[in-house]
Design a protein around this motif. Sequence first.
Motif, PDB file in Angstrom:
ATOM      1  N   ALA A  25      10.454  16.957  -6.848  1.00 49.75           N
ATOM      2  CA  ALA A  25      10.862  16.425  -5.548  1.00 49.75           C
ATOM      3  C   ALA A  25      10.244  17.157  -4.368  1.00 49.75           C
ATOM      4  N   PRO A  26      10.186  18.512  -4.338  1.00 50.58           N
ATOM      5  CA  PRO A  26       9.645  19.169  -3.159  1.00 50.58           C
ATOM      6  C   PRO A  26       8.180  18.825  -2.877  1.00 50.58           C
ATOM      7  N   ALA A  27       7.371  18.594  -3.893  1.00 54.96           N
ATOM      8  CA  ALA A  27       5.948  18.332  -3.692  1.00 54.96           C
ATOM      9  C   ALA A  27       5.702  17.024  -2.961  1.00 54.96           C
ATOM     10  N   ALA A  28       6.557  16.042  -3.165  1.00 54.94           N
ATOM     11  CA  ALA A  28       6.351  14.750  -2.530  1.00 54.94           C
ATOM     12  C   ALA A  28       7.287  14.551  -1.360  1.00 54.94           C
ATOM     13  N   GLY A  29       8.060  15.565  -1.060  1.00 52.18           N
ATOM     14  CA  GLY A  29       9.245  15.349  -0.270  1.00 52.18           C
ATOM     15  C   GLY A  29       9.165  15.475   1.214  1.00 52.18           C
ATOM     16  N   GLY A  30      10.144  16.162   1.707  1.00 58.09           N
ATOM     17  CA  GLY A  30      10.495  16.119   3.091  1.00 58.09           C
ATOM     18  C   GLY A  30      11.816  15.403   3.165  1.00 58.09           C
ATOM     19  N   SER A  31      12.330  15.273   4.348  1.00 58.23           N
ATOM     20  CA  SER A  31      13.596  14.568   4.459  1.00 58.23           C
ATOM     21  C   SER A  31      13.329  13.087   4.616  1.00 58.23           C
ATOM     22  N   PRO A  60      -7.331  15.660  -6.993  1.00 60.12           N
ATOM     23  CA  PRO A  60      -7.344  17.086  -7.318  1.00 60.12           C
ATOM     24  C   PRO A  60      -6.600  17.398  -8.610  1.00 60.12           C
ATOM     25  N   SER A  61      -7.067  16.821  -9.714  1.00 60.13           N
ATOM     26  CA  SER A  61      -6.445  17.066 -11.014  1.00 60.13           C
ATOM     27  C   SER A  61      -7.436  16.704 -12.108  1.00 60.13           C
ATOM     28  N   GLU A  62      -7.194  17.246 -13.294  1.00 63.14           N
ATOM     29  CA  GLU A  62      -7.980  16.819 -14.441  1.00 63.14           C
ATOM     30  C   GLU A  62      -7.467  15.457 -14.856  1.00 63.14           C
ATOM     31  N   LEU A  71      -0.330  13.357  -7.742  1.00 65.56           N
ATOM     32  CA  LEU A  71      -0.073  13.183  -6.318  1.00 65.56           C
ATOM     33  C   LEU A  71      -1.323  12.636  -5.651  1.00 65.56           C
ATOM     34  N   LEU A  72      -1.153  11.623  -4.800  1.00 59.81           N
ATOM     35  CA  LEU A  72      -2.276  11.137  -4.013  1.00 59.81           C
ATOM     36  C   LEU A  72      -2.520  12.133  -2.887  1.00 59.81           C
ATOM     37  N   PRO A  73      -3.784  12.403  -2.563  1.00 61.10           N
ATOM     38  CA  PRO A  73      -4.089  13.436  -1.568  1.00 61.10           C
ATOM     39  C   PRO A  73      -3.689  13.020  -0.156  1.00 61.10           C
ATOM     40  N   GLY A  74      -3.190  13.990   0.601  1.00 65.91           N
ATOM     41  CA  GLY A  74      -2.965  13.798   2.018  1.00 65.91           C
ATOM     42  C   GLY A  74      -1.779  12.958   2.435  1.00 65.91           C
ATOM     43  N   CYS A  75      -0.950  12.524   1.495  1.00 62.02           N
ATOM     44  CA  CYS A  75       0.135  11.640   1.927  1.00 62.02           C
ATOM     45  C   CYS A  75       1.475  11.941   1.263  1.00 62.02           C
ATOM     46  N   ARG A  76       1.536  12.949   0.413  1.00 59.77           N
ATOM     47  CA  ARG A  76       2.782  13.313  -0.260  1.00 59.77           C
ATOM     48  C   ARG A  76       3.357  12.145  -1.069  1.00 59.77           C
ATOM     49  N   CYS A  77       2.494  11.418  -1.727  1.00 61.07           N
ATOM     50  CA  CYS A  77       2.893  10.264  -2.533  1.00 61.07           C
ATOM     51  C   CYS A  77       2.668  10.598  -4.006  1.00 61.07           C
ATOM     52  N   LEU A 115       3.309   4.807   5.748  1.00 62.43           N
ATOM     53  CA  LEU A 115       2.025   4.284   6.203  1.00 62.43           C
ATOM     54  C   LEU A 115       0.852   5.057   5.607  1.00 62.43           C
ATOM     55  N   ARG A 116       0.923   6.392   5.625  1.00 60.39           N
ATOM     56  CA  ARG A 116      -0.149   7.195   5.016  1.00 60.39           C
ATOM     57  C   ARG A 116      -0.235   6.920   3.520  1.00 60.39           C
ATOM     58  N   SER A 117       0.912   6.800   2.857  1.00 58.15           N
ATOM     59  CA  SER A 117       0.919   6.520   1.420  1.00 58.15           C
ATOM     60  C   SER A 117       0.298   5.170   1.138  1.00 58.15           C
ATOM     61  N   LEU A 118       0.650   4.174   1.945  1.00 56.67           N
ATOM     62  CA  LEU A 118       0.110   2.833   1.745  1.00 56.67           C
ATOM     63  C   LEU A 118      -1.408   2.813   1.918  1.00 56.67           C
ATOM     64  N   HIS A 119      -1.928   3.567   2.877  1.00 55.03           N
ATOM     65  CA  HIS A 119      -3.387   3.668   3.038  1.00 55.03           C
ATOM     66  C   HIS A 119      -4.029   4.193   1.745  1.00 55.03           C
ATOM     67  N   GLU A 120      -3.456   5.237   1.166  1.00 54.72           N
ATOM     68  CA  GLU A 120      -4.010   5.825  -0.063  1.00 54.72           C
ATOM     69  C   GLU A 120      -3.855   4.883  -1.254  1.00 54.72           C
ATOM     70  N   ILE A 121      -2.727   4.197  -1.335  1.00 53.17           N
ATOM     71  CA  ILE A 121      -2.512   3.242  -2.431  1.00 53.17           C
ATOM     72  C   ILE A 121      -3.510   2.090  -2.318  1.00 53.17           C
ATOM     73  N   TYR A 122      -3.701   1.572  -1.101  1.00 54.12           N
ATOM     74  CA  TYR A 122      -4.683   0.496  -0.898  1.00 54.12           C
ATOM     75  C   TYR A 122      -6.081   0.966  -1.275  1.00 54.12           C
ATOM     76  N   ARG A 123      -6.421   2.185  -0.900  1.00 53.43           N
ATOM     77  CA  ARG A 123      -7.744   2.722  -1.267  1.00 53.43           C
ATOM     78  C   ARG A 123      -7.895   2.743  -2.782  1.00 53.43           C
ATOM     79  N   LEU A 124      -6.858   3.179  -3.478  1.00 53.61           N
ATOM     80  CA  LEU A 124      -6.897   3.237  -4.941  1.00 53.61           C
ATOM     81  C   LEU A 124      -7.060   1.837  -5.543  1.00 53.61           C
ATOM     82  N   ILE A 125      -6.273   0.859  -5.077  1.00 55.44           N
ATOM     83  CA  ILE A 125      -6.362  -0.475  -5.692  1.00 55.44           C
ATOM     84  C   ILE A 125      -7.661  -1.181  -5.335  1.00 55.44           C
TER      85      ILE A 125
END
Length: 161
Positions: A25-31, A60-62, A71-77, A115-125
């Motif tokens: 939880a802490p790695a993807a988290g925040g309140s 950033p993983s094998e 985790l997707l980079p830069g968005c805590r997703c 919004l940041r997560s959605l940008h990264e998810i869209y990039r992935l798809i």
Amino acid sequence: MGRHVYGTAQVIHSSAARPRCRAVAPAAGGSGVGMFMVLEIESGVTLDDVAATLWSLNLPSEVGRNIWGGLLPGCRCGFGFKLHPVPLEVGVRGMEVDWRVGLTMTFHFRAAHMLRSLHEIYRLIEVFAAQHRHRFVLSFQYERVYAVRDETGLDLVWKIS
């Protein structure tokens, strides 16, 4: 019902036959409120297909046969996978297609990072759609369709700027 959402995950490599996933939880988290998006990919897709896309995005993983989350980079997703040995019907409410789901990928994030997560998810798809022929649907919590990949190509139903 055969669906399994891993929650926020980190990459766990295992030589065992059963995948392992550990909540982080802490790695993807925040309140804020936790939300998730679901990518349902048609049967026939392999972990190697998904791994190739993740690799091309320089995550950033094998990445290999035993990857089950990260985790997707830069968005805590955080994301996780579930392979379905017996393909399932698409779970998005009101969506009817002529194919079955072989792999479900879930993305977990806080509302503040949507919004940041959605940008990264869209990039992935978008990269996945360019690299592989598999049909898929991306939804918000199985309720609202955000993107569809079918025979005619990728349609980002819900546009972001």
